[in-house]
Design a protein around this motif. Structure first.
Motif, PDB file in Angstrom:
ATOM      1  N   GLY A 193       6.139 -11.465   6.414  1.00 21.79           N
ATOM      2  CA  GLY A 193       6.843 -10.710   7.450  1.00 21.79           C
ATOM      3  C   GLY A 193       6.792  -9.212   7.240  1.00 21.79           C
ATOM      4  N   THR A 194       5.790  -8.742   6.502  1.00 21.36           N
ATOM      5  CA  THR A 194       5.643  -7.308   6.246  1.00 21.36           C
ATOM      6  C   THR A 194       4.574  -6.702   7.160  1.00 21.36           C
ATOM      7  OG1 THR A 194       4.093  -7.792   4.453  1.00 21.36           O
ATOM      8  CG2 THR A 194       6.407  -7.496   3.867  1.00 21.36           C
ATOM      9  N   SER A 195       4.522  -5.394   7.193  1.00 27.27           N
ATOM     10  CA  SER A 195       3.633  -4.688   8.105  1.00 27.27           C
ATOM     11  C   SER A 195       2.193  -4.699   7.617  1.00 27.27           C
ATOM     12  CB  SER A 195       4.104  -3.232   8.264  1.00 27.27           C
ATOM     13  OG  SER A 195       3.129  -2.454   8.934  1.00 27.27           O
ATOM     14  N   LEU A 196       1.297  -5.213   8.454  1.00 20.39           N
ATOM     15  CA  LEU A 196      -0.124  -5.182   8.128  1.00 20.39           C
ATOM     16  C   LEU A 196      -0.637  -3.747   8.148  1.00 20.39           C
ATOM     17  CD1 LEU A 196      -2.893  -6.471   7.615  1.00 20.39           C
ATOM     18  CD2 LEU A 196      -3.087  -6.824  10.107  1.00 20.39           C
ATOM     19  N   GLN A 197      -0.127  -2.950   9.076  1.00 16.34           N
ATOM     20  CA  GLN A 197      -0.590  -1.566   9.175  1.00 16.34           C
ATOM     21  C   GLN A 197      -0.251  -0.773   7.922  1.00 16.34           C
ATOM     22  OE1 GLN A 197       0.685  -3.297  11.674  1.00 16.34           O
ATOM     23  NE2 GLN A 197      -0.689  -3.045  13.423  1.00 16.34           N
ATOM     24  N   GLU A 198       0.942  -0.987   7.377  1.00 11.17           N
ATOM     25  CA  GLU A 198       1.308  -0.316   6.127  1.00 11.17           C
ATOM     26  C   GLU A 198       0.379  -0.746   4.994  1.00 11.17           C
ATOM     27  OE1 GLU A 198       3.592   1.885   5.211  1.00 11.17           O
ATOM     28  OE2 GLU A 198       4.974   2.048   6.897  1.00 11.17           O
ATOM     29  N   ALA A 199       0.079  -2.038   4.955  1.00  5.60           N
ATOM     30  CA  ALA A 199      -0.811  -2.543   3.913  1.00  5.60           C
ATOM     31  C   ALA A 199      -2.209  -1.952   4.053  1.00  5.60           C
ATOM     32  CB  ALA A 199      -0.868  -4.073   3.980  1.00  5.60           C
ATOM     33  N   LEU A 200      -2.650  -1.770   5.293  1.00  8.49           N
ATOM     34  CA  LEU A 200      -3.979  -1.198   5.522  1.00  8.49           C
ATOM     35  C   LEU A 200      -4.035   0.258   5.079  1.00  8.49           C
ATOM     36  CD1 LEU A 200      -4.702  -2.789   9.002  1.00  8.49           C
ATOM     37  CD2 LEU A 200      -5.940  -3.265   6.880  1.00  8.49           C
ATOM     38  N   LEU A 201      -2.970   1.002   5.337  1.00  7.23           N
ATOM     39  CA  LEU A 201      -2.930   2.393   4.877  1.00  7.23           C
ATOM     40  C   LEU A 201      -2.999   2.457   3.352  1.00  7.23           C
ATOM     41  CD1 LEU A 201      -0.215   3.978   7.238  1.00  7.23           C
ATOM     42  CD2 LEU A 201      -2.682   4.352   7.307  1.00  7.23           C
ATOM     43  N   ASN A 202      -2.247   1.598   2.706  1.00 10.19           N
ATOM     44  CA  ASN A 202      -2.282   1.561   1.236  1.00 10.19           C
ATOM     45  C   ASN A 202      -3.676   1.198   0.730  1.00 10.19           C
ATOM     46  OD1 ASN A 202       0.470   2.128   1.229  1.00 10.19           O
ATOM     47  ND2 ASN A 202       1.075  -0.012   1.001  1.00 10.19           N
ATOM     48  N   ARG A 203      -4.276   0.209   1.379  1.00 10.56           N
ATOM     49  CA  ARG A 203      -5.604  -0.255   0.954  1.00 10.56           C
ATOM     50  C   ARG A 203      -6.651   0.853   1.096  1.00 10.56           C
ATOM     51  NH1 ARG A 203     -10.162  -0.773   0.259  1.00 10.56           N
ATOM     52  NH2 ARG A 203     -11.501  -2.653   0.259  1.00 10.56           N
ATOM     53  N   CYS A 204      -6.483   1.715   2.106  1.00 15.26           N
ATOM     54  CA  CYS A 204      -7.464   2.779   2.359  1.00 15.26           C
ATOM     55  C   CYS A 204      -7.208   4.036   1.530  1.00 15.26           C
ATOM     56  CB  CYS A 204      -7.485   3.123   3.841  1.00 15.26           C
ATOM     57  SG  CYS A 204      -8.206   1.825   4.859  1.00 15.26           S
ATOM     58  N   GLY A 205      -6.194   4.003   0.673  1.00 15.89           N
ATOM     59  CA  GLY A 205      -5.999   5.114  -0.247  1.00 15.89           C
ATOM     60  C   GLY A 205      -4.898   6.090   0.103  1.00 15.89           C
TER      61      GLY A 205
END
Length: 617
Positions: A493-505
């Motif tokens: 139930g967490t934000s995919l967009q936040e995870a993507l930002l983290n993944r991209c540095g």
């Protein structure tokens, strides 16, 4: 259960929404309602023998809850208020200095085209010759069309409150906050008033305990100033359509904080700082310094940010922590926070300004100047122009027909600086449809040639220009990894967009508990959000099947108040009206077109009660 009868009331003029446009209208009208001896000069048609009966309904619980930090040339405002003293308005100050900064990406993680990367390399190579400092370049020249020299810094909330207090103390007009207007009353294509929202309903709008039908307010003239996401303006557009060739496809979310600057901050009251280039190239930023060490800091996230990741609150924090800004903001404390949608189509988004029984003013009427980035002064001036037209028609005992309103209000508007400058600006942002650098060049060409030359670009509805997450990250994140991230975020139930930002540095935000806080904490610290019970949900997902087929769920990511959350099994999102700040961003960030109307999305944003409570914004 017997349903109570719907009540009605008659007035001469009913206004919807209290913002700068309605403030300008009521201020000008009130000044003409009495003669030099204090006797009524404008007489009522619905109550013979009485002065003109004028009432304004505002959705928010207070007229000071408008959200915007403002820098304006104040041409129209000063014409109306020649003795205006900014020191009498909280958080107001004259403009004393201006800077525009191009922000480079200190982390090298933002979306940058090859042309922008080339520009960045040139800047780094020649930084010893440029006004370069803290990963930013100060523009040596601010074009006249962007400059706000001799203008005013204002807080929308404080300015509305100041204007409203003057009006209500006069006793000549009535202003009622906390009274949402549901829709216009239309009979045979004539607007005959408005209907207030029903109270005592369930979430679907069905009668519940304590049901009370919204009152009908019937009036010869309805003044529509309820902004870009207002229910009355939307209903008029649905009924009458837009003039041929016009569209309302360009939007932006403005998100800001009012902050206490640190004691050692060197910025002086009246300083205006604008930025572009970071955290994403398309995101513009502003920092306005008010008296007493208070400032307004925020960003604009536009609809032409062609990305399925629009986590505005996190982008705001990344912007504040950019070295060129953090040197001013480190040690600051948040006082209030807010967000609102801006209609950025300008003149191209102008609806039918008048019809039998109604007139439209302000931002929702297409008055915003998209070249100068100015809207408050223009909105105020359209209200003044309508008031002058109303005074003329009342004195001549003429009805508020489309023809009469065109010959008075529309004529004044077409002959004014608002129209002239709006036409210059009309196509100034077309270039952004084909890229950020092209858009900047296009704005410069338009401004420097007075609108004679523009860079073209075909406008698209927002839902047509947003790529899927898989398309956007192709070549950046392996498909298998992206699929795994999506599944993990759905399960937790967490934000995919936040995870993507983290993944991209993108770096984690270093929370300090004062200025850099979580979004939920900002909602608690920066302004009370509340919604009284007994009203229908004002955010509705029209076709559930479209929501279920949507993999982006950008409405969740873009929701300023975290009022929209993932639904069961990643299906239809859940809406919590008690968290909604009424910014309207969900309406234009939905990636699915409405059935039968490709210009609209699958989210219906209607009228609702409550919202964000903060007069400082």
């Amino acid at each position: 259960m017997q349903t109570p009868e719907r009540q009605s009331m008659e007035v001469d003029i009913v206004c919807t929404g209290f913002g700068p446009a309605t403030g300008g209208f009521l201020t000008t009208l009130a000044e003409a309602m009495n003669d030099d001896q204090g006797q009524p000069a404008l007489m009522s048609r619905v109550m013979p023998g009485m002065p003109l009966q004028v009432i304004c309904y505002e959705r928010a619980d207070d007229i000071g809850f408008g959200v915007s930090g403002i820098v304006t040339r104040a041409k129209g405002i000063r014409d109306s208020l020649p003795d205006l003293d900014p020191s009498q308005i909280p958080l107001a100050h004259s403009v004393e200095g201006e800077e525009v900064l191009y922000l480079l990406d200190p982390h090298k993680v933002s979306r940058r085209s090859w042309s922008l990367k080339m520009l960045d390399r040139l800047v780094h190579a020649g930084k010893w010759l440029l006004p370069y400092k803290e990963h930013a370049v100060k523009l040596p020249y601010i074009p006249g069309f962007l400059s706000k020299h001799d203008g005013l810094l204002l807080s929308m909330g404080q300015f509305n409150q100041w204007v409203g207090s003057q009006l209500m103390s006069s006793g000549l007009v009535q202003v009622w906050p906390g009274m949402p207007v549901k829709e216009p009353l239309i009979e045979d294509d004539q607007v005959v008033g408005v209907r207030l929202i029903d109270q005592g309903t369930d979430r679907e709008g069905n009668p519940d305990a304590g049901f009370m039908p919204g009152m009908d307010i019937r009036a010869p003239l309805t003044v529509v100033g309820d902004g870009p996401v207002g229910s009355v303006g939307q209903k008029l557009d649905e009924h009458f359509g837009l003039p041929e060739g016009n569209h309302q496809r360009e939007w932006a979310l403005g998100m800001k904080m009012v902050i206490d600057l640190p004691p050692d901050c060197e910025l002086k009251p009246g300083m205006v700082l604008h930025t572009f280039g970071y955290p994403e190239p398309e995101i513009f930023g502003f920092l306005y310094v008010y008296p007493d060490g208070v400032a307004s800091a925020g960003i604009f996230v536009p609809s032409w940010l062609d990305s399925p990741v629009r986590t505005s609150y996190r982008y705001l924090q990344h912007w504040m922590t950019h070295p060129a800004l953090w040197k001013h903001l480190e040690g600051s404390t948040m006082r209030s926070w807010g967000a609102k949608s801006l209609q950025e189509s300008g003149k191209a988004g102008e609806p039918f300004l008048v019809g039998d029984g109604y007139a439209r003013i302000g931002e929702g009427s297409g008055s915003t100047n998209v070249l100068t980035g100015s809207g408050v002064d223009e909105a105020w001036t359209t209200g003044v122009q309508l008031a002058e037209a109303v005074i003329e028609l009342v004195k001549q005992d003429k009805p508020f027909t489309r023809e009469n309103l065109e010959n008075t209000y529309v004529r004044r508007r077409r002959e004014s600086w608002v129209e002239k400058e709006g036409r210059v600006a009309e196509r100034s942002r077309d270039g952004f449809q084909k890229g950020f650098v092209r858009g900047l060049i296009g704005m410069g060409i338009t401004g420097l040639t007075g609108g004679w030359l523009n860079l073209s670009g075909d406008s698209k509805p927002p839902h047509e220009r947003i790529p899927s997450i898989e398309e956007h990250y192709a070549g950046k994140i392996p498909a298998d990894e992206l699929k795994k991230m999506r599944a993990q975020c759905t399960e937790s139930g967490t934000s995919l967009q936040e995870a993507l930002l983290n993944r991209c540095g993108w770096p984690e935000i270093p929370f300090d508990g004062k200025l850099l806080v979580s979004q939920q904490d900002a909602l608690l610290m920066g302004g009370k959000v509340q919604a009284p019970p007994g009203y229908a949900d004002h955010v509705v997902f029209i076709n559930p099947e479209l929501c279920e087929s949507c993999s982006e769920k950008l409405c969740i990511d873009m929701c300023s108040g975290q009022a929209i959350a993932p639904g069961e099994n990643d299906g239809v999102p859940q809406f919590d009206r008690e968290k909604c700040v009424h910014c309207g961003a969900c309406m234009w960030n939905c990636t699915r077109a409405r059935d039968g109307d490709a210009e609209q999305t699958n989210i219906k944003f209607g009228v609702g009660a409550g919202g964000l409570h903060s007069a400082e914004n």
